[in-house]
Motif scaffolding. Structure first.
Motif: not given
Length: 643
Positions: A253-254, A250
């Motif tokens: 992705q951020q 995550k």
């Protein structure tokens, strides 16, 4: 069983949670994680009802009994076995009622039928609550937490703070609570008691929510992770290790989204700046200004970043034999600690000291460091060997008004170049301006890292580490663990951190029964042996035991036979467990999509049907895989028992 609904909480200007909701189901084992100060303990108190929510509510299903680990016990002269029994308030109240009724019966020649009936009802309730086995169960818990049968009869007031916390934990474990809130339950436990507690939690039918900096402990005891992230309470239906992988994915992705957004913003700003003054481009400029205003900034969570590993300096050269202990003995008054200690340590070896609290592990380190004299025997350090001892006193030596740099310079050898000190501080994660922070503002973990850095500035090549992770948060523990694992010097380690011991040490010395000897096995073998000893035995004593080497050889041969016979089954089970994790993660994603109100709009009917079909397919497959897993697990257990 536990429902947190749209909860908000602030302290002054500091906001902890914004409109967060969470459900915990019966029997789940949950790790609650988040940075220091994120509100984990506050949330515990909100669940326990000792703090109010600003908005929203916390509720328990009807009839659920909650227990929270007390931080202190009321002083008492009662034996600690009785104190533990008081953890089950209902049981003890019924016992007192029964005692009162019995006294009334003795006082009356012809007791009324109502009194007899009342006594019979209480006896029935006591039987349901297991009153006859209560002392045995409480004693087993205390024994598991490190109290001998004799110590269980000692008054509470005779125990120090750390041991009282163990008694508080024993009371909670005995309480028959349906939901237990455990805040740092291993803080005052040794390695052996921590291993016992892991087994207790794993086998307990109760729901547990655990806050702990001990990564290995929550890995082995929990299957659900609740994280406090960006002021939200987020549930992940996966264990902690899997959560870390998901968090890293995550984060990546951020970061990619943030980079893409930065490029887009820069492009829009360049266009606006270039054509703002041109009337022919006014419409396009205005359009881009509106787009710029609508962009919601993607923030990358700093708390999710992995802390760099601690980089330890290379040890100074030394002779091959670092240490030799010759017939060492030590007692304190009438208390015999150990005697006849004959052991050696060679360059590069890393030893973990095993044994319960009070066995003499810290005493042995002080004798090796030559800050405590043995009653008998000789400690010989090899040529050019310099020991460095880390214990609680190392943090107490820090001066609050000094900067990190000044504290390091005071510990360094005379004439050590400033750049060398800065480099070493950088290795302990104090780089740049951090080196000029004042000691008084440092967290407990930062102070521990500074104390370790000061230790290395004295130039040791034999580390004597006594609970080096005690004040470290989870990220700092992992960073130090990696550093010590890569360290090429020699080390003797005392710790209740099982993962640190397993990762760093290549051999173990066991202190038990007044002796110190080499443990000829793995750490798991030792912990299993201790756990088995802590379990109540129903077998008659065997007076014809094989010798110690024979038992070890027989056990090793048996483990090898079981390993070979069950390898195929274990491989199949592992593959199924991996598929279960994948399916559960996919279901989590599809259910989040189904929870989005916009998906249920009329224009998204086809998308909704696709999501529902995928959810049905995943649930069906998960049920099939779980059935296969249960079947294979039963076969594996049966095969192990047969062998």
């Amino acid at each position: 069983m536990l429902f947190i609904e749209n909860v908000q909480k602030s302290f002054g200007s500091k906001q902890l949670f914004t409109a967060s909701s969470l459900t915990i189901n019966l029997g789940e084992k949950v790790a609650m994680i988040g940075p220091n100060g994120s509100g984990k303990t506050t949330l515990f108190h909100m669940i326990a009802g000792t703090q109010e929510c600003d908005e929203g509510r916390v509720r328990l299903a009807g009839g659920i009994k909650l227990g929270i680990l007390a931080q202190e016990l009321t002083p008492s002269k009662r034996p600690i076995l009785e104190e533990t029994l008081e953890g089950d308030a209902e049981l003890m109240q019924l016992r007192r009622q029964r005692q009162t009724l019995n006294q009334k019966l003795l006082e009356q020649d012809v007791p009324p039928d109502s009194l007899v009936e009342q006594l019979g009802e209480i006896d029935h309730q006591l039987e349901v609550l297991g009153s006859f086995s209560a002392e045995s169960r409480a004693g087993t818990i205390l024994h598991g937490l490190g109290f001998s049968r004799e110590e269980q009869q000692r008054p509470l007031d005779t125990f120090s703070g750390g041991w009282r916390m163990r008694i508080a934990l024993a009371r909670l474990l005995f309480s028959r609570a349906d939901l237990l809130l455990l805040d740092e339950p291993t803080n005052h436990l040794d390695l052996e008691s921590s291993a016992w507690l892991e087994r207790f939690i794993q086998s307990s039918p109760a729901t547990h929510i655990i806050i702990s900096h001990d990564r290995g402990f929550i890995n082995r005891t929990t299957k659900v992770t609740v994280a406090i992230e960006n002021l939200c309470i987020v549930r992940y239906s996966v264990g902690f290790e899997r959560y870390l992988v998901m968090r890293q994915e995550k984060l990546m992705q951020q970061e990619k989204l943030a980079e893409k957004q930065m490029r887009e913003v820069a492009h829009l700003e360049r266009f606006i700046s270039r054509f703002r003054a041109k009337a022919s481009k006014a419409k396009q400029v205005q359009s881009r200004v509106k787009r710029l205003d609508k962009i919601e900034t993607v923030t990358v969570s700093a708390s999710a970043r992995h802390l760099d590993r601690v980089r330890l300096p290379e040890p100074p050269p030394s002779a091959r034999e670092m240490l030799h202990l010759n017939d060492i003995a030590k007692s304190f008054g009438s208390v015999h600690v150990f005697s006849g200690v004959n052991l050696s340590l060679e360059r590069g070896q890393k030893v973990g000291l095993l044994g319960p609290n009070g066995a003499g592990k810290s005493t042995l380190l002080k004798i090796i460091n030559q800050t405590l004299s043995p009653d008998h025997g000789v400690v010989t350090l090899g040529d050019r060997v310099a020991s460095g001892h880390f214990a609680q006193h190392a943090m107490e030596a820090l001066i609050a008004g000094e900067t990190i740099m000044e504290s390091a310079q005071r510990a360094a050898k005379k004439g050590t170049p400033t750049q060398k000190i800065r480099t070493l501080l950088g290795g302990f994660l104090f780089s740049g301006e951090d080196a000029f922070k004042v000691v008084s503002v440092l967290s407990g973990g930062e102070k521990a890292r500074l104390a370790l850095a000061r230790l290395f500035l004295s130039g040791p090549n034999l580390l004597l580490l006594d609970e080096p992770t005690n004040h470290l948060d989870m990220e700092s523990r992992a960073a130090l663990e990696e550093g010590l694992s890569d360290y090429s010097g020699s080390m003797i380690l005392v710790t209740h951190d099982r993962d640190l011991m397993e990762t760093v040490c290549d051999r173990f010395w066991l202190i038990a029964d007044g002796r110190v000897r080499l443990w000829e096995g793995e750490l798991d073998d030792y912990l299993n042996q201790i756990s088995n000893q802590k379990e109540p035995s129903t077998q008659a004593p065997n007076n014809h035991k094989p010798n110690q080497k024979g038992r070890r050889r027989e056990a090793a041969q048996q483990r090898k036979a079981v390993d070979l016979a069950t390898r195929d089954l274990r491989d199949q089970i592992k593959l199924l467990e991996q598929e279960v994790e994948t399916l559960e993660s996919a279901l989590e994603v599809i259910r989040e999509k189904l929870a989005d109100p916009s998906v249920h709009a009329k224009e998204n009917k086809e998308l909704l049907l696709n999501y529902l079909a995928e959810n049905s397919r995943l649930e069906s497959r998960l049920a099939t895989v779980m059935s296969q897993w249960e079947d294979l697990s039963s076969r594996l257990e049966a095969q192990k028992n047969a062998l």
